[in-house]
Design an enzyme around this catalytic site. Structure first.
Site, mmCIF file in Angstrom:
data_model
loop_
_atom_site.group_PDB
_atom_site.id
_atom_site.type_symbol
_atom_site.label_atom_id
_atom_site.label_comp_id
_atom_site.label_asym_id
_atom_site.label_seq_id
_atom_site.Cartn_x
_atom_site.Cartn_y
_atom_site.Cartn_z
ATOM 1 N N TYR A 1 0.844 -1.201 0.000
ATOM 2 C CA TYR A 1 0.000 0.000 0.000
ATOM 3 C C TYR A 1 0.878 1.250 0.000
ATOM 4 C CZ TYR A 1 -3.462 3.413 1.607
ATOM 5 O OH TYR A 1 -4.277 4.517 1.738
ATOM 6 N N LYS B 1 1.435 4.347 -2.829
ATOM 7 C CA LYS B 1 1.182 5.764 -2.523
ATOM 8 C C LYS B 1 2.434 6.605 -2.727
ATOM 9 C CE LYS B 1 -3.043 4.878 -1.687
ATOM 10 N NZ LYS B 1 -4.086 5.309 -2.619
ATOM 11 N N VAL C 1 -9.845 8.765 7.417
ATOM 12 C CA VAL C 1 -11.111 9.399 7.066
ATOM 13 C C VAL C 1 -12.217 8.355 7.237
ATOM 14 C CG1 VAL C 1 -12.416 10.485 5.181
ATOM 15 C CG2 VAL C 1 -9.993 11.006 5.483
ATOM 16 N N THR D 1 -14.498 6.108 6.253
ATOM 17 C CA THR D 1 -14.888 5.415 5.022
ATOM 18 C C THR D 1 -14.997 3.927 5.338
ATOM 19 O OG1 THR D 1 -12.622 4.962 4.316
ATOM 20 C CG2 THR D 1 -13.595 7.062 3.588
ATOM 21 N N THR E 1 -11.947 2.461 7.011
ATOM 22 C CA THR E 1 -11.649 2.728 8.419
ATOM 23 C C THR E 1 -12.720 2.198 9.370
ATOM 24 O OG1 THR E 1 -12.656 4.930 8.300
ATOM 25 C CG2 THR E 1 -10.273 4.769 7.865
#
Length: 131
Positions: free
Chosen positions: A34, A38, A67, A69, A72
């Site tokens: 991940y 990024k 955030v 979403t 999370t």
């Protein structure tokens, strides 16, 4: 970006906003693939900004922290303890940053915009040596 660039060039300019993550700015254990994606997007954003600038196309990246979403779900309050703004961000807050980049940050390209509740600002006062 590859698909959008020709249309933006023909239109005489525009803005590309890439969605990255704090994991594109700092290391987190256990999320190697991940984080690599990024960090890669961060570099690709900068290259595209340089290559597309002559065509009046700006390219920036957004680096959200945690955030609220689907990603999370299950993050408890302990996740944001010690964060200067001690809560999860809201998707609308990230959307407002994107809107700012597109409409107001007209002299910015190749830039990284952070929406993280202050987590990258540093350690909270309780953890400093002056406490």
């Amino acid at each position: 970006m590859r698909a959008a660039a020709p249309s933006l060039r023909r239109a005489g300019g525009g803005v590309i906003v890439n969605m990255s993550s704090l994991a594109g700015l700092t290391a987190y254990a256990g999320v190697g693939a991940y984080a690599a994606s990024k960090w890669g997007l961060r570099g690709l954003t900068k290259v595209a900004a340089l290559e597309l600038a002559p065509d009046r196309v700006r390219v920036c990246s957004v680096h959200p922290g945690a955030v609220r979403t689907r990603m999370t779900v299950g993050f408890g309050d302990a996740y944001t303890t010690g964060q200067p703004v001690p809560r999860l961000g809201e998707p609308e807050e990230v959307a407002r940053m994107v809107l700012f980049i597109v409409t107001e940050a007209t002299f910015s390209t190749g830039c990284e915009f952070i929406v993280d509740g202050g987590i990258l600002a540093g350690a909270p006062a309780a953890l400093t040596s002056d406490s």
